[in-house]
Design a protein around this motif. Structure first.
Motif, PDB file in Angstrom:
ATOM      1  N   THR A  57       0.828  -1.215   0.000  1.00  0.00           N
ATOM      2  CA  THR A  57       0.000   0.000   0.000  1.00  0.00           C
ATOM      3  C   THR A  57       0.857   1.258   0.000  1.00  0.00           C
ATOM      4  O   THR A  57       0.626   2.193  -0.778  1.00  0.00           O
ATOM      5  CB  THR A  57      -0.936   0.002   1.212  1.00  0.00           C
ATOM      6  N   VAL A  58       1.858   1.289   0.861  1.00  0.00           N
ATOM      7  CA  VAL A  58       2.725   2.468   0.942  1.00  0.00           C
ATOM      8  C   VAL A  58       3.524   2.632  -0.353  1.00  0.00           C
ATOM      9  O   VAL A  58       3.686   3.744  -0.868  1.00  0.00           O
ATOM     10  CB  VAL A  58       3.655   2.376   2.158  1.00  0.00           C
ATOM     11  N   ALA A  59       4.032   1.497  -0.886  1.00  0.00           N
ATOM     12  CA  ALA A  59       4.785   1.571  -2.141  1.00  0.00           C
ATOM     13  C   ALA A  59       3.900   2.077  -3.276  1.00  0.00           C
ATOM     14  O   ALA A  59       4.323   2.904  -4.091  1.00  0.00           O
ATOM     15  CB  ALA A  59       5.354   0.197  -2.486  1.00  0.00           C
ATOM     16  N   THR A  60       2.660   1.608  -3.324  1.00  0.00           N
ATOM     17  CA  THR A  60       1.737   2.057  -4.360  1.00  0.00           C
ATOM     18  C   THR A  60       1.416   3.534  -4.212  1.00  0.00           C
ATOM     19  O   THR A  60       1.294   4.268  -5.197  1.00  0.00           O
ATOM     20  CB  THR A  60       0.442   1.230  -4.306  1.00  0.00           C
ATOM     21  N   ALA A  61       1.274   3.992  -2.977  1.00  0.00           N
ATOM     22  CA  ALA A  61       0.977   5.403  -2.733  1.00  0.00           C
ATOM     23  C   ALA A  61       2.092   6.312  -3.225  1.00  0.00           C
ATOM     24  O   ALA A  61       1.853   7.481  -3.537  1.00  0.00           O
ATOM     25  CB  ALA A  61       0.741   5.634  -1.243  1.00  0.00           C
ATOM     26  N   MET A  62       3.309   5.794  -3.324  1.00  0.00           N
ATOM     27  CA  MET A  62       4.451   6.590  -3.765  1.00  0.00           C
ATOM     28  C   MET A  62       4.667   6.533  -5.271  1.00  0.00           C
ATOM     29  O   MET A  62       5.565   7.206  -5.790  1.00  0.00           O
ATOM     30  CB  MET A  62       5.717   6.122  -3.042  1.00  0.00           C
ATOM     31  N   LEU A  63       3.855   5.757  -5.983  1.00  0.00           N
ATOM     32  CA  LEU A  63       4.013   5.665  -7.428  1.00  0.00           C
ATOM     33  C   LEU A  63       3.616   6.981  -8.085  1.00  0.00           C
ATOM     34  O   LEU A  63       2.638   7.612  -7.680  1.00  0.00           O
ATOM     35  CB  LEU A  63       3.157   4.525  -7.981  1.00  0.00           C
ATOM     36  N   PRO A  64       4.316   7.373  -9.140  1.00  0.00           N
ATOM     37  CA  PRO A  64       4.070   8.684  -9.763  1.00  0.00           C
ATOM     38  C   PRO A  64       2.967   8.678 -10.811  1.00  0.00           C
ATOM     39  O   PRO A  64       3.148   9.171 -11.924  1.00  0.00           O
ATOM     40  CB  PRO A  64       5.431   8.997 -10.410  1.00  0.00           C
ATOM     41  N   LEU A  65       1.816   8.106 -10.476  1.00  0.00           N
ATOM     42  CA  LEU A  65       0.682   8.168 -11.395  1.00  0.00           C
ATOM     43  C   LEU A  65       0.161   9.606 -11.472  1.00  0.00           C
ATOM     44  O   LEU A  65       0.313  10.377 -10.521  1.00  0.00           O
ATOM     45  CB  LEU A  65      -0.428   7.227 -10.921  1.00  0.00           C
ATOM     46  N   ALA A 145       8.577  -2.483 -17.139  1.00  0.00           N
ATOM     47  CA  ALA A 145       7.130  -2.587 -16.964  1.00  0.00           C
ATOM     48  C   ALA A 145       6.618  -3.962 -17.399  1.00  0.00           C
ATOM     49  O   ALA A 145       5.765  -4.560 -16.731  1.00  0.00           O
ATOM     50  CB  ALA A 145       6.428  -1.490 -17.759  1.00  0.00           C
ATOM     51  N   VAL A 146       7.129  -4.472 -18.519  1.00  0.00           N
ATOM     52  CA  VAL A 146       6.711  -5.788 -19.001  1.00  0.00           C
ATOM     53  C   VAL A 146       7.066  -6.863 -17.978  1.00  0.00           C
ATOM     54  O   VAL A 146       6.265  -7.775 -17.691  1.00  0.00           O
ATOM     55  CB  VAL A 146       7.361  -6.095 -20.361  1.00  0.00           C
ATOM     56  N   LEU A 147       8.246  -6.772 -17.399  1.00  0.00           N
ATOM     57  CA  LEU A 147       8.657  -7.753 -16.392  1.00  0.00           C
ATOM     58  C   LEU A 147       7.777  -7.674 -15.149  1.00  0.00           C
ATOM     59  O   LEU A 147       7.441  -8.701 -14.542  1.00  0.00           O
ATOM     60  CB  LEU A 147      10.121  -7.531 -16.019  1.00  0.00           C
ATOM     61  N   LEU A 148       7.402  -6.466 -14.752  1.00  0.00           N
ATOM     62  CA  LEU A 148       6.519  -6.316 -13.590  1.00  0.00           C
ATOM     63  C   LEU A 148       5.136  -6.894 -13.868  1.00  0.00           C
ATOM     64  O   LEU A 148       4.523  -7.509 -12.985  1.00  0.00           O
ATOM     65  CB  LEU A 148       6.412  -4.843 -13.200  1.00  0.00           C
ATOM     66  N   ILE A 149       4.640  -6.706 -15.088  1.00  0.00           N
ATOM     67  CA  ILE A 149       3.338  -7.267 -15.444  1.00  0.00           C
ATOM     68  C   ILE A 149       3.409  -8.789 -15.474  1.00  0.00           C
ATOM     69  O   ILE A 149       2.476  -9.475 -15.028  1.00  0.00           O
ATOM     70  CB  ILE A 149       2.873  -6.705 -16.801  1.00  0.00           C
ATOM     71  N   LEU A 150       4.522  -9.334 -15.976  1.00  0.00           N
ATOM     72  CA  LEU A 150       4.705 -10.792 -15.939  1.00  0.00           C
ATOM     73  C   LEU A 150       4.756 -11.291 -14.501  1.00  0.00           C
ATOM     74  O   LEU A 150       4.176 -12.336 -14.178  1.00  0.00           O
ATOM     75  CB  LEU A 150       5.993 -11.175 -16.671  1.00  0.00           C
ATOM     76  N   ALA A 169       1.581  -4.709 -10.821  1.00  0.00           N
ATOM     77  CA  ALA A 169       1.054  -4.253 -12.106  1.00  0.00           C
ATOM     78  C   ALA A 169       0.932  -2.733 -12.137  1.00  0.00           C
ATOM     79  O   ALA A 169       1.232  -2.096 -13.156  1.00  0.00           O
ATOM     80  CB  ALA A 169      -0.297  -4.902 -12.382  1.00  0.00           C
ATOM     81  N   LEU A 170       0.511  -2.136 -11.030  1.00  0.00           N
ATOM     82  CA  LEU A 170       0.419  -0.680 -10.963  1.00  0.00           C
ATOM     83  C   LEU A 170       1.803  -0.044 -11.056  1.00  0.00           C
ATOM     84  O   LEU A 170       1.961   1.035 -11.650  1.00  0.00           O
ATOM     85  CB  LEU A 170      -0.265  -0.254  -9.662  1.00  0.00           C
ATOM     86  N   ALA A 171       2.808  -0.704 -10.487  1.00  0.00           N
ATOM     87  CA  ALA A 171       4.172  -0.190 -10.609  1.00  0.00           C
ATOM     88  C   ALA A 171       4.624  -0.209 -12.063  1.00  0.00           C
ATOM     89  O   ALA A 171       5.283   0.729 -12.535  1.00  0.00           O
ATOM     90  CB  ALA A 171       5.121  -1.020  -9.742  1.00  0.00           C
ATOM     91  N   GLY A 172       4.260  -1.280 -12.786  1.00  0.00           N
ATOM     92  CA  GLY A 172       4.574  -1.325 -14.202  1.00  0.00           C
ATOM     93  C   GLY A 172       3.888  -0.212 -14.970  1.00  0.00           C
ATOM     94  O   GLY A 172       4.489   0.433 -15.836  1.00  0.00           O
ATOM     95  N   ALA A 173       2.624   0.035 -14.632  1.00  0.00           N
ATOM     96  CA  ALA A 173       1.886   1.117 -15.283  1.00  0.00           C
ATOM     97  C   ALA A 173       2.525   2.471 -14.988  1.00  0.00           C
ATOM     98  O   ALA A 173       2.579   3.353 -15.861  1.00  0.00           O
ATOM     99  CB  ALA A 173       0.430   1.108 -14.814  1.00  0.00           C
ATOM    100  N   ALA A 174       3.028   2.648 -13.764  1.00  0.00           N
ATOM    101  CA  ALA A 174       3.613   3.927 -13.372  1.00  0.00           C
ATOM    102  C   ALA A 174       4.914   4.227 -14.100  1.00  0.00           C
ATOM    103  O   ALA A 174       5.370   5.374 -14.109  1.00  0.00           O
ATOM    104  CB  ALA A 174       3.860   3.944 -11.865  1.00  0.00           C
ATOM    105  N   VAL A 196      -4.069  -1.891 -17.050  1.00  0.00           N
ATOM    106  CA  VAL A 196      -2.842  -2.688 -16.977  1.00  0.00           C
ATOM    107  C   VAL A 196      -3.004  -3.822 -15.965  1.00  0.00           C
ATOM    108  O   VAL A 196      -2.579  -4.957 -16.205  1.00  0.00           O
ATOM    109  CB  VAL A 196      -1.649  -1.791 -16.601  1.00  0.00           C
ATOM    110  N   VAL A 197      -3.639  -3.523 -14.835  1.00  0.00           N
ATOM    111  CA  VAL A 197      -3.903  -4.567 -13.836  1.00  0.00           C
ATOM    112  C   VAL A 197      -4.801  -5.652 -14.432  1.00  0.00           C
ATOM    113  O   VAL A 197      -4.582  -6.855 -14.209  1.00  0.00           O
ATOM    114  CB  VAL A 197      -4.557  -3.961 -12.581  1.00  0.00           C
TER     115      VAL A 197
END
Length: 236
Positions: A57-65, A145-150, A169-174, A196-197
């Motif tokens: 959750t914290v890591a996702t909150a820091m993503l630059p979407l 991003a492709v590796l994160l989605i995999l 998946a959200l990190a890959g999108a970011a 992406v998710v």
């Protein structure tokens, strides 16, 4: 303490792109991936499951979407989101929340191009890395991003695993959406990130057909190629 900054921090962790947004993403991933594992036990959530969920959750909150407030906190003169911190939080979430060697290896392979971009650009700001221009930098981010989605599609068992997979998946999108949608409204970026998710969840249905050799080859090629491109981007 700046009350505006505090409010933005709370919104980032609790709403977008934090807990509430991640919960929706996890539901999308779990629905599309299929319930291949046993049903979740009734009763309170075990304390051991809270740490990977909190880390994700914290890591996702820091993503630059687009529209995310956390990477810009504090509002004036603050330090942007740190890619090292994000990587460590994801490592904790993957290790404790999924416990899969395949997912861990793919996530680690994705981290190498990102860290190489940070070294080449002499910055640890997630906002700067996601918005860096140049063909080599963009290609390196796409590879990661492709590796994160995999990695997000390599497992679908359990509610905690779904949360962590959705976060990956959200990190890959970011890594690609902020530059592509920097002028679009936040809702467009959020919808694209959920798309992406959804793709990672749909791919999870095919995970049993992927051999270890296929994933290993993809991981090596993506990681080494992305890292080389990232390092070359610093010379452009």
């Amino acid at each position: 303490m700046d009350p505006t900054g505090l409010l933005e921090a709370v919104l980032a962790v609790a709403v977008y792109p934090g807990a509430a947004f991640l919960a929706v993403a996890a539901l999308v991933h779990r629905r599309l991936a299929g319930r291949s594992g046993p049903a979740a036990p009734q009763g309170p959530v075990p304390a051991a499951s809270l740490l990977p969920v909190l880390a994700a959750t914290v890591a996702t909150a820091m993503l630059p979407l687009v529209g995310a407030p956390a990477p810009r906190l504090p509002p004036t003169g603050g330090v942007a989101g740190n890619v090292i911190v994000v990587a460590v939080l994801f490592a904790v979430a993957v290790d404790l929340g999924i416990g899969s060697r395949r997912v861990s290896a793919l996530a680690a392979a994705a981290a190498l191009p990102v860290l190489a971009l940070a070294a080449a650009g002499n910055t640890v700001s997630v906002l700067a890395l996601s918005s860096a221009t140049g063909g080599a930098a963009l290609a390196a981010r796409i590879a990661a991003a492709v590796l994160l989605i995999l990695a997000a599609s390599a497992t679908a068992t359990g509610q905690v695993a779904s949360v962590v997979s959705a976060a990956l998946a959200l990190a890959g999108a970011a890594l690609v959406l902020p530059l592509a949608l920097h002028t679009a409204p936040a809702v467009a970026c959020a919808s694209a990130a959920l798309g992406v998710v959804a793709v990672s969840g749909a791919l999870a249905r095919l995970r049993h057909r992927w051999g270890v050799s296929v994933l290993a080859t993809a991981g090596v090629i993506g990681s080494l190629g992305g890292t080389a491109l990232a390092l070359l981007s610093g010379r452009a």
